[in-house]
Design a protein around this motif. Structure first.
Motif, short mmCIF file in Angstrom:
data_model
loop_
_atom_site.label_atom_id
_atom_site.label_comp_id
_atom_site.label_asym_id
_atom_site.label_seq_id
_atom_site.Cartn_x
_atom_site.Cartn_y
_atom_site.Cartn_z
N ARG A 77 8.27 -6.98 -2.05
CA ARG A 77 7.25 -5.92 -2.00
C ARG A 77 7.01 -5.49 -0.55
O ARG A 77 6.87 -4.30 -0.27
CB ARG A 77 5.96 -6.42 -2.62
CG ARG A 77 4.86 -5.36 -2.68
CD ARG A 77 3.66 -5.87 -3.47
NE ARG A 77 2.66 -4.82 -3.64
CZ ARG A 77 1.65 -4.60 -2.80
NH1 ARG A 77 1.49 -5.40 -1.74
NH2 ARG A 77 0.80 -3.62 -3.01
N GLN A 78 7.01 -6.45 0.36
CA GLN A 78 6.75 -6.14 1.76
C GLN A 78 7.83 -5.24 2.34
O GLN A 78 7.56 -4.41 3.21
CB GLN A 78 6.63 -7.43 2.56
CG GLN A 78 6.10 -7.21 3.98
CD GLN A 78 4.69 -6.61 3.98
OE1 GLN A 78 3.81 -7.07 3.26
NE2 GLN A 78 4.49 -5.57 4.79
N VAL A 79 9.06 -5.40 1.87
CA VAL A 79 10.15 -4.53 2.33
C VAL A 79 9.81 -3.07 2.06
O VAL A 79 9.97 -2.19 2.92
CB VAL A 79 11.49 -4.91 1.66
CG1 VAL A 79 12.56 -3.86 1.95
CG2 VAL A 79 11.95 -6.28 2.13
N PHE A 80 9.31 -2.79 0.86
CA PHE A 80 8.95 -1.42 0.52
C PHE A 80 7.75 -0.94 1.34
O PHE A 80 7.73 0.21 1.81
CB PHE A 80 8.65 -1.31 -0.97
CG PHE A 80 9.85 -1.44 -1.84
CD1 PHE A 80 10.75 -0.41 -1.97
CD2 PHE A 80 10.09 -2.61 -2.55
CE1 PHE A 80 11.88 -0.52 -2.77
CE2 PHE A 80 11.20 -2.75 -3.35
CZ PHE A 80 12.10 -1.70 -3.46
N LEU A 81 6.77 -1.78 1.51
CA LEU A 81 5.60 -1.39 2.30
C LEU A 81 5.99 -1.09 3.74
O LEU A 81 5.49 -0.13 4.35
CB LEU A 81 4.54 -2.49 2.25
CG LEU A 81 3.99 -2.85 0.87
CD1 LEU A 81 2.88 -3.89 1.01
CD2 LEU A 81 3.49 -1.62 0.12
N ASP A 82 6.91 -1.90 4.30
CA ASP A 82 7.37 -1.67 5.67
C ASP A 82 8.12 -0.35 5.80
O ASP A 82 8.17 0.24 6.89
CB ASP A 82 8.27 -2.81 6.13
CG ASP A 82 7.50 -4.11 6.33
OD1 ASP A 82 6.25 -4.06 6.41
OD2 ASP A 82 8.15 -5.17 6.40
#
Length: 318
Positions: A85-90
């Motif tokens: 999920r953090q990959v997408f947020l970044d």
């Protein structure tokens, strides 16, 4: 709550490197402002080989360490999902556009994914292979089951994406199914700047049309079309329809190119060769082409492309 106007993507993750490849691919490929993603994981709980230990009258499950093992598995998949999920947020996706769903297996991993996929998704995304250590398999068992059963929702199978994933090769054959695949690409890529190539392969004879590959169906300014064969007219008309469909979806014409290859022995092999030599990381193909044989869930050319694609991503569009 997800915006109903966004494209809705189901991303099946299992903690493998292939599923994380899918995360990286999507984070770079999809337009951020109108896409919603559900990161979905089905975990198995305790392996079948441990069931007998649980049921044994002579062993305490707590003493076997099974409970601790299961807790560690849940923790690992939870961390993997949060990292994904953090990959997408970044990459700039809004926090409300990336949802996590983690569930224990009910009827089977593939069946649970298929059941979730029936909830109004525009695509289901999965790695070509998962945690299965048998690397000689072309695709993993879950991916194979999704191909066979998920006939109503487009399926994206992600390899390792070593080539430029942000270039799309759309295999066309003039059929209505191929045109639907083109329209689907237009809808999913509207709002992005990904270049799209429409590609047709004609076997068995040398087929030529005037003009450059990029817009071979468009005559030079002020020139008229020369006499052309029935085959040339059919192919030109099919490409014109496809380009109009992409433009109607909002795709900038400068992002659209076309190419045709003729006189080859195999359509599927030529599609794969074009993807490799042209640096296309994404191949789009209709589930069925001109074939009218209704007993098969997927056309022969599509099946071969899926098997041969290797590192590329293949969208199988119903």
């Amino acid at each position: 709550m997800m915006n109903s106007n966004r494209k809705k993507i189901l991303v099946a993750l299992d903690g493998s490197s292939h599923s994380f490849d899918a995360v990286n691919y999507l984070s770079h490929m999809l337009p951020r402002h109108d896409t919603s993603l559900v990161l979905f994981s089905v975990y198995s709980g305790r392996p079948e080989r441990f069931r007998d230990i649980e049921e044994s009258l002579f062993m305490d499950p707590k003493e076997t360490g099974l409970e601790e093992w299961e807790n560690q598995q849940k923790k690992a998949i939870g961390e993997f999902m949060e990292n994904s999920r953090q990959v997408f947020l970044d990459r700039g996706f809004p926090p409300d556009a990336v949802i996590l769903k983690i569930r224990e297996k009910e009827t089977g991993i593939a069946r649970d994914i298929i059941r979730e996929a029936q909830s109004g998704y525009d695509a289901v995304v999965a790695g070509r292979q998962g945690m299965n250590p048998i690397t000689r398999l072309v695709i993993g068992s879950v991916a194979a089951k999704l191909i066979a059963s998920l006939t109503d929702v487009p399926l994206w199978l992600v390899g390792s994406c070593a080539t430029d994933a942000a270039k799309i090769l759309v295999a066309t054959d003039g059929s209505e199914n191929a045109l639907q695949a083109v329209k689907y690409v237009g809808r999913m890529m509207s709002g992005s700047d990904v270049p799209i190539t429409l590609f047709q392969v004609i076997r068995g004879f040398d087929f030529r049309l005037p003009g450059p590959d990029a817009y071979f169906f468009k005559p030079p300014d002020g020139a008229a079309w020369p006499d052309e064969s029935r085959e040339a007219h059919t192919v030109r008309a099919a490409f014109e329809k496809a380009v109009v469909a992409l433009q109607a979806a909002g795709i900038d014409p400068v992002r659209i190119t076309t190419k045709i290859v003729s006189g080859v022995a195999t359509r599927s092999g030529t599609i794969i060769a074009q993807a490799m030599t042209g640096g296309y990381g994404t191949i789009v193909i209709g589930r069925k082409g001109h074939s009218r044989v209704g007993d098969f869930h997927m056309g022969r050319v599509t099946n071969k492309v899926v098997q041969l694609a290797g590192k590329a991503v293949v969208w199988v569009v119903s």
